[in-house]
Write a protein that holds these residues in place. Sequence first.
Motif, PDB file in Angstrom:
ATOM      1  N   GLU A   1       0.912  -1.188  -0.018  1.00 20.05           N
ATOM      2  CA  GLU A   1      -0.052   0.144   0.000  1.00 20.05           C
ATOM      3  C   GLU A   1       0.924   1.330  -0.153  1.00 20.05           C
ATOM      4  O   GLU A   1       0.556   2.175  -0.658  1.00 20.05           O
ATOM      5  CB  GLU A   1      -0.951  -0.135   1.328  1.00 20.05           C
ATOM      6  CG  GLU A   1      -2.129  -1.067   1.210  1.00 20.05           C
ATOM      7  CD  GLU A   1      -2.717  -1.124   2.285  1.00 20.05           C
ATOM      8  OE1 GLU A   1      -3.995  -1.578   2.318  1.00 20.05           O
ATOM      9  OE2 GLU A   1      -2.230  -0.945   3.509  1.00 20.05           O
ATOM     10  N   VAL A   2       1.954   1.524   0.653  1.00 18.19           N
ATOM     11  CA  VAL A   2       2.873   2.389   0.677  1.00 18.19           C
ATOM     12  C   VAL A   2       3.652   2.480  -0.639  1.00 18.19           C
ATOM     13  O   VAL A   2       3.571   3.549  -1.089  1.00 18.19           O
ATOM     14  CB  VAL A   2       3.905   2.176   1.972  1.00 18.19           C
ATOM     15  CG1 VAL A   2       5.059   3.451   1.712  1.00 18.19           C
ATOM     16  CG2 VAL A   2       3.147   2.423   3.208  1.00 18.19           C
ATOM     17  N   SER A   3       3.915   1.558  -1.332  1.00 17.00           N
ATOM     18  CA  SER A   3       4.426   1.525  -2.558  1.00 17.00           C
ATOM     19  C   SER A   3       3.538   2.201  -3.693  1.00 17.00           C
ATOM     20  O   SER A   3       4.054   2.880  -4.549  1.00 17.00           O
ATOM     21  CB  SER A   3       4.934   0.255  -2.985  1.00 17.00           C
ATOM     22  OG  SER A   3       5.947  -0.353  -2.027  1.00 17.00           O
ATOM     23  N   ILE A   4       2.373   1.834  -3.302  1.00 20.32           N
ATOM     24  CA  ILE A   4       1.372   2.192  -4.519  1.00 20.32           C
ATOM     25  C   ILE A   4       0.968   3.535  -4.232  1.00 20.32           C
ATOM     26  O   ILE A   4       0.886   4.476  -5.202  1.00 20.32           O
ATOM     27  CB  ILE A   4      -0.130   1.440  -4.295  1.00 20.32           C
ATOM     28  CG1 ILE A   4      -0.094  -0.022  -4.909  1.00 20.32           C
ATOM     29  CG2 ILE A   4      -1.235   2.188  -4.978  1.00 20.32           C
ATOM     30  CD1 ILE A   4      -1.063  -0.977  -4.295  1.00 20.32           C
ATOM     31  N   LEU A   5       0.969   4.044  -3.105  1.00 18.45           N
ATOM     32  CA  LEU A   5       0.690   5.264  -2.725  1.00 18.45           C
ATOM     33  C   LEU A   5       1.930   6.313  -3.093  1.00 18.45           C
ATOM     34  O   LEU A   5       1.770   7.499  -3.736  1.00 18.45           O
ATOM     35  CB  LEU A   5       0.591   5.672  -1.042  1.00 18.45           C
ATOM     36  CG  LEU A   5      -0.607   5.343  -0.349  1.00 18.45           C
ATOM     37  CD1 LEU A   5      -0.830   5.713   0.904  1.00 18.45           C
ATOM     38  CD2 LEU A   5      -1.862   6.205  -1.211  1.00 18.45           C
TER      39      LEU A   5
ATOM     40  N   PRO B   1       4.516  18.977 -14.349  1.00 14.47           N
ATOM     41  CA  PRO B   1       5.114  19.946 -15.296  1.00 14.47           C
ATOM     42  C   PRO B   1       4.596  19.858 -16.644  1.00 14.47           C
ATOM     43  O   PRO B   1       4.638  21.120 -17.339  1.00 14.47           O
ATOM     44  CB  PRO B   1       6.492  19.580 -15.033  1.00 14.47           C
ATOM     45  CG  PRO B   1       6.863  18.739 -13.832  1.00 14.47           C
ATOM     46  CD  PRO B   1       5.355  18.231 -13.767  1.00 14.47           C
ATOM     47  N   ILE B   2       4.150  18.857 -17.007  1.00 14.51           N
ATOM     48  CA  ILE B   2       3.540  18.528 -18.322  1.00 14.51           C
ATOM     49  C   ILE B   2       2.324  19.504 -18.530  1.00 14.51           C
ATOM     50  O   ILE B   2       2.249  20.283 -19.298  1.00 14.51           O
ATOM     51  CB  ILE B   2       3.171  17.197 -18.706  1.00 14.51           C
ATOM     52  CG1 ILE B   2       4.706  16.292 -18.829  1.00 14.51           C
ATOM     53  CG2 ILE B   2       2.305  17.003 -19.940  1.00 14.51           C
ATOM     54  CD1 ILE B   2       4.270  14.889 -18.870  1.00 14.51           C
TER      55      ILE B   2
ATOM     56  N   LEU C   1       1.947   6.774  -7.087  1.00 14.68           N
ATOM     57  CA  LEU C   1       0.655   7.675  -7.495  1.00 14.68           C
ATOM     58  C   LEU C   1       1.237   9.141  -7.247  1.00 14.68           C
ATOM     59  O   LEU C   1       0.791   9.821  -8.121  1.00 14.68           O
ATOM     60  CB  LEU C   1      -0.508   7.486  -6.707  1.00 14.68           C
ATOM     61  CG  LEU C   1      -1.386   6.364  -7.085  1.00 14.68           C
ATOM     62  CD1 LEU C   1      -2.639   6.098  -6.054  1.00 14.68           C
ATOM     63  CD2 LEU C   1      -2.151   6.174  -8.232  1.00 14.68           C
ATOM     64  N   SER C   2       1.837   9.205  -6.086  1.00 12.55           N
ATOM     65  CA  SER C   2       2.546  10.704  -5.862  1.00 12.55           C
ATOM     66  C   SER C   2       3.626  10.873  -7.053  1.00 12.55           C
ATOM     67  O   SER C   2       3.556  12.148  -7.469  1.00 12.55           O
ATOM     68  CB  SER C   2       3.293  10.536  -4.605  1.00 12.55           C
ATOM     69  OG  SER C   2       2.155  10.449  -3.634  1.00 12.55           O
ATOM     70  N   LEU C   3       4.385   9.888  -7.503  1.00 12.63           N
ATOM     71  CA  LEU C   3       5.571  10.072  -8.547  1.00 12.63           C
ATOM     72  C   LEU C   3       4.549  10.453  -9.709  1.00 12.63           C
ATOM     73  O   LEU C   3       5.076  11.148 -10.664  1.00 12.63           O
ATOM     74  CB  LEU C   3       6.387   9.014  -8.664  1.00 12.63           C
ATOM     75  CG  LEU C   3       7.269   8.775  -7.432  1.00 12.63           C
ATOM     76  CD1 LEU C   3       8.077   7.473  -7.922  1.00 12.63           C
ATOM     77  CD2 LEU C   3       8.157   9.956  -7.548  1.00 12.63           C
ATOM     78  N   VAL C   4       3.459   9.890  -9.995  1.00 16.46           N
ATOM     79  CA  VAL C   4       2.570   9.975 -11.377  1.00 16.46           C
ATOM     80  C   VAL C   4       2.194  11.432 -11.345  1.00 16.46           C
ATOM     81  O   VAL C   4       2.256  12.205 -12.228  1.00 16.46           O
ATOM     82  CB  VAL C   4       1.683   9.043 -11.529  1.00 16.46           C
ATOM     83  CG1 VAL C   4       0.513   9.435 -12.459  1.00 16.46           C
ATOM     84  CG2 VAL C   4       2.207   7.667 -11.851  1.00 16.46           C
ATOM     85  N   VAL C   5       1.756  11.816 -10.241  1.00 17.33           N
ATOM     86  CA  VAL C   5       1.175  13.357  -9.935  1.00 17.33           C
ATOM     87  C   VAL C   5       2.433  14.203 -10.340  1.00 17.33           C
ATOM     88  O   VAL C   5       2.313  15.363 -10.855  1.00 17.33           O
ATOM     89  CB  VAL C   5       0.536  13.431  -8.646  1.00 17.33           C
ATOM     90  CG1 VAL C   5       0.155  14.949  -8.479  1.00 17.33           C
ATOM     91  CG2 VAL C   5      -0.713  12.773  -8.744  1.00 17.33           C
TER      92      VAL C   5
END
Length: 80
Positions: free
Chosen positions: A57-61, A73-74, A64-68
């Motif tokens: 769950e921590v890895s998924i969170l 910047p895009i 998701l933060s990295l995707v955001v």
Amino acid sequence: MSSDFPVAPKSTGFHRWRDYALLSGLFVLVLAGLASLAAATGWDETLTQLRKLSLLEVSILLALSLVVLWRGPILVSWVY
């Protein structure tokens, strides 16, 4: 022959430094707000809930933060 488009202003070093200082200040304010919110609601409650999370769950969170962060910047460059 004159151009119908105005000349884009050149970014100076002062403006770039000011922008970085402003963003850094906002980031510090957000962190201070989150810390005060966690302190106001009780660190014990926050830590108890964090301990309930599994490594998956921590890895998924984090993913998701990295995707955001990656898409941010895009989107900003698209607006400007």
